[in-house]
Design a protein around this motif. Sequence first.
Motif, PDB file in Angstrom:
ATOM      1  N   ASP A 167       0.701  12.328 -14.793  1.00 55.57           N
ATOM      2  CA  ASP A 167      -0.754  12.415 -15.657  1.00 55.57           C
ATOM      3  C   ASP A 167      -0.689  13.253 -17.055  1.00 55.57           C
ATOM      4  O   ASP A 167      -1.343  12.631 -18.057  1.00 55.57           O
ATOM      5  CB  ASP A 167      -1.684  12.415 -14.572  1.00 55.57           C
ATOM      6  CG  ASP A 167      -1.689  11.196 -13.657  1.00 55.57           C
ATOM      7  OD1 ASP A 167      -0.970  10.258 -13.692  1.00 55.57           O
ATOM      8  OD2 ASP A 167      -2.502  11.489 -12.556  1.00 55.57           O
ATOM      9  N   ILE A 168      -0.459  14.464 -16.709  1.00 59.97           N
ATOM     10  CA  ILE A 168      -0.512  15.485 -17.656  1.00 59.97           C
ATOM     11  C   ILE A 168       0.430  14.983 -18.826  1.00 59.97           C
ATOM     12  O   ILE A 168       0.041  15.122 -20.112  1.00 59.97           O
ATOM     13  CB  ILE A 168      -0.321  16.951 -17.233  1.00 59.97           C
ATOM     14  CG1 ILE A 168      -1.357  17.450 -16.393  1.00 59.97           C
ATOM     15  CG2 ILE A 168      -0.257  17.961 -18.449  1.00 59.97           C
ATOM     16  CD1 ILE A 168      -1.156  18.641 -15.513  1.00 59.97           C
ATOM     17  N   GLY A 169       1.590  14.861 -18.741  1.00 57.34           N
ATOM     18  CA  GLY A 169       2.521  14.307 -19.588  1.00 57.34           C
ATOM     19  C   GLY A 169       2.062  13.035 -20.360  1.00 57.34           C
ATOM     20  O   GLY A 169       2.107  13.057 -21.627  1.00 57.34           O
ATOM     21  N   LEU A 170       1.569  12.109 -19.761  1.00 66.20           N
ATOM     22  CA  LEU A 170       0.983  10.858 -20.488  1.00 66.20           C
ATOM     23  C   LEU A 170      -0.159  11.053 -20.986  1.00 66.20           C
ATOM     24  O   LEU A 170      -0.507  10.586 -22.380  1.00 66.20           O
ATOM     25  CB  LEU A 170       0.727   9.868 -19.262  1.00 66.20           C
ATOM     26  CG  LEU A 170       0.253   8.469 -19.984  1.00 66.20           C
ATOM     27  CD1 LEU A 170       0.997   7.891 -20.896  1.00 66.20           C
ATOM     28  CD2 LEU A 170       0.087   7.512 -18.870  1.00 66.20           C
ATOM     29  N   ALA A 171      -1.284  11.916 -20.815  1.00 69.93           N
ATOM     30  CA  ALA A 171      -2.317  12.406 -21.375  1.00 69.93           C
ATOM     31  C   ALA A 171      -2.106  13.148 -22.757  1.00 69.93           C
ATOM     32  O   ALA A 171      -2.795  12.801 -23.957  1.00 69.93           O
ATOM     33  CB  ALA A 171      -3.295  13.238 -20.616  1.00 69.93           C
ATOM     34  N   ALA A 172      -1.184  14.136 -22.598  1.00 69.57           N
ATOM     35  CA  ALA A 172      -0.793  14.518 -23.691  1.00 69.57           C
ATOM     36  C   ALA A 172      -0.060  13.852 -24.654  1.00 69.57           C
ATOM     37  O   ALA A 172      -0.274  13.919 -26.120  1.00 69.57           O
ATOM     38  CB  ALA A 172       0.220  15.804 -23.616  1.00 69.57           C
TER      39      ALA A 172
END
Length: 202
Positions: free
Chosen positions: A13-18
């Motif tokens: 999730d954090i990777g995709l959000a960034a």
Amino acid sequence: MSERNTVLRSLHDIGLAAWFGGSLMGAVGLNGAARTEGGTWESTTRIAASGWSKWTPVNASAIGAHLVGSSGLLAVNAARVVAQQGVAASTLAKTVLTGAALAATAYSRVLGKKLELASSTRSEDAEKAAKHPIETDKAQRHLAVMQWAVPALTGGLLVLNAVHNEQQRPSQQVQGMWQRALSIAPHLPATPDWHHLMHSSR
């Protein structure tokens, strides 16, 4: 069904959000500011290239984290992908979108780097640009499309992620698995005792 995979989900999730947020901010903020302040295409390109060069390592780390998280979640949910109706289709769609987003990101970086060399005032960059000449107008047009393609594709991944989260609800899992069972054994009742199945699945 209640198993937790917090680390994998966080990476995903954090990777995709960034990835999504950085590409959108770059298209709206960085590229927009470069056009406003640049004046000429050379100076506009240099301003944008400077910002994207600083963001590239962070973006690569974000994409890597997302891919690790995605692969891990796919592995731990492999049985559900096979058994639950609809999960395989959404997983395939997510895989295709991920591949397209990766390709668009890589192509954008290649175009940006070529334009950066073509607009540079440094002699060594001019020599590199001379070895690999490009049509700057064509490259700028392609890059203008790619700057919106990346946030559009990664935004689509966020939507599919929301679909996956909905499919992981206990009621959706039981219903999806029953629908898959019906496709294999049509003689099963079309409307089972959902209350009993929900309790037996816990």
